[in-house]
Design an enzyme around this catalytic site. Structure first.
Site, PDB file in Angstrom:
ATOM      1  N   SER A 138     -34.232 -35.941 102.501  1.00  0.00           N
ATOM      2  CA  SER A 138     -34.600 -37.027 103.209  1.00  0.00           C
ATOM      3  C   SER A 138     -34.300 -38.343 102.492  1.00  0.00           C
ATOM      4  O   SER A 138     -34.144 -38.246 101.351  1.00  0.00           O
ATOM      5  CB  SER A 138     -36.384 -37.180 103.251  1.00  0.00           C
ATOM      6  OG  SER A 138     -36.691 -38.427 103.814  1.00  0.00           O
ATOM      7  N   TYR A 151     -45.231 -35.746 100.280  1.00  0.00           N
ATOM      8  CA  TYR A 151     -44.119 -35.396 101.162  1.00  0.00           C
ATOM      9  C   TYR A 151     -42.696 -35.958 100.423  1.00  0.00           C
ATOM     10  O   TYR A 151     -41.699 -35.239 100.104  1.00  0.00           O
ATOM     11  CB  TYR A 151     -44.019 -36.310 102.390  1.00  0.00           C
ATOM     12  CG  TYR A 151     -42.786 -36.043 103.349  1.00  0.00           C
ATOM     13  CD1 TYR A 151     -42.491 -34.648 104.206  1.00  0.00           C
ATOM     14  CD2 TYR A 151     -41.708 -37.116 103.285  1.00  0.00           C
ATOM     15  CE1 TYR A 151     -41.482 -34.768 104.710  1.00  0.00           C
ATOM     16  CE2 TYR A 151     -40.845 -37.070 103.910  1.00  0.00           C
ATOM     17  CZ  TYR A 151     -40.424 -35.952 104.700  1.00  0.00           C
ATOM     18  OH  TYR A 151     -39.276 -35.699 105.567  1.00  0.00           O
TER      19      TYR A 151
END
Ligand SMILES: NC(=O)c1ccc[n+]([C@@H]2O[C@H](COP(=O)([O-])OP(=O)(O)OC[C@H]3O[C@@H](n4cnc5c(N)ncnc54)[C@H](OP(=O)(O)O)[C@@H]3O)[C@@H](O)[C@H]2O)c1
Length: 247
Positions: A138, A151
């Site tokens: 990400s 996360y």
């Protein structure tokens, strides 16, 4: 990397980025196997997309990961690409006691499972003349968004592990890709949204897919898509600035 003629296992293919990759690789002439927890979704996808092979698997369970690997290699010995895509994204407030079960589940899904699956498939992939492991990280691997701290940490960790894996695989036929999506409109984080009609936001998945597939075709081992590039570049710049006065 050729995008046709492969046999590809994609974790988390029941929605979003995994499903988009599955349909695209199938269309380009690769055999695709997807896994996920939701049996109803898997059945629907198999019915709607003849050619996509499905396997129910919860990748947070180590024995299910081992079964997935044994099953895949027994039935699809041509398998030459593993895409570690499945992920979850939780909002976690670190200023009051956390639900450790949720924290562990997020780390198991996003970080431990890709490590374990990689290690299970590695020996097999090395026997293929062209093979790849693709880890979906990400843009938040490079700069965290504070309301989802665990996360972001798992994605930073996946970035790090991918660098090490690429080094460990350097004398083999296995190319190690990292694909870092920007905010992309998928089902990610839908568990935390009270209003289920609200979307994740971000770029359309088709836009993500175009750039990601181009990176794969061109062997861009770190395919940092869209706005993730800014986060990546800024961090490099900060690192250079901070270390410019040291030897
Ligand atoms: N969308 C974004 O903005 C964005 C940005 C950067 C990175 N990413 C990354 O892209 C990847 C795909 O996410 P997405 O955006 O496509 O979200 P998504 O639409 O929610 O898809 C997530 C997929 O992961 C699967 N999954 C989750 N937990 C699983 C488990 N325990 N076992 C097996 N499969 C599991 C889900 O399947 P089941 O629910 O059926 O199990 C689903 O197919 C993730 O790694 C995510 O972190 C997304």
């Amino acid at each position: 990397m050729q995008t046709s003629g492969n046999t590809i296992l994609i974790t988390g293919g029941t929605s979003g980025i995994g499903l988009a990759f599955a349909k695209q690789f199938l269309q380009e002439g690769s055999k695709v196997i997807i896994c996920g927890r939701r049996a109803d979704r898997l059945a629907q996808i198999a019915a709607d997309n003849p050619g996509i092979i499905t396997k129910q698997c919860d990748i947070t369970d180590a024995s299910q990961r081992e079964n997935l690997c044994n099953w895949a290699l027994q039935h699809y010995p041509d398998l030459n690409i593993l895409i570690n895509n499945a992920g979850i994204q939780l909002a976690i407030d670190l200023t009051s006691p956390v639900d450790l079960g949720k924290v562990r589940n997020e780390i198991e899904t996003n970080f431990i499972a890709p490590i374990h699956l990689t290690s299970l498939f590695a020996a097999h992939l090395k026997t293929k003349s062209e093979a790849a492991i693709m880890n979906v990280s990400s843009g938040l691997a490079f700069v965290p968004l504070a309301f989802m701290p665990v996360y972001c940490a798992t994605k930073a960790a996946i970035h790090s592990v991918t660098l090490s894996l690429r080094h460990q695989m350097k004398n083999t036929s296995v190319k190690v890709f990292e694909i870092a999506p920007p905010s992309t409109d998928t089902e990610l984080g839908h568990e935390r949204r009270a209003d289920k009609t609200q979307t994740h936001g971000g770029i359309p998945i088709s836009e993500f897919l175009t750039e990601a597939m181009e990176g794969i075709r061109n062997d861009t081992l770190e395919t940092v898509v869209g706005q993730s590039k800014g986060l990546r570049a800024k961090r490099e710049e900060l690192f250079d600035n901070m270390n410019s006065f040291t030897h």
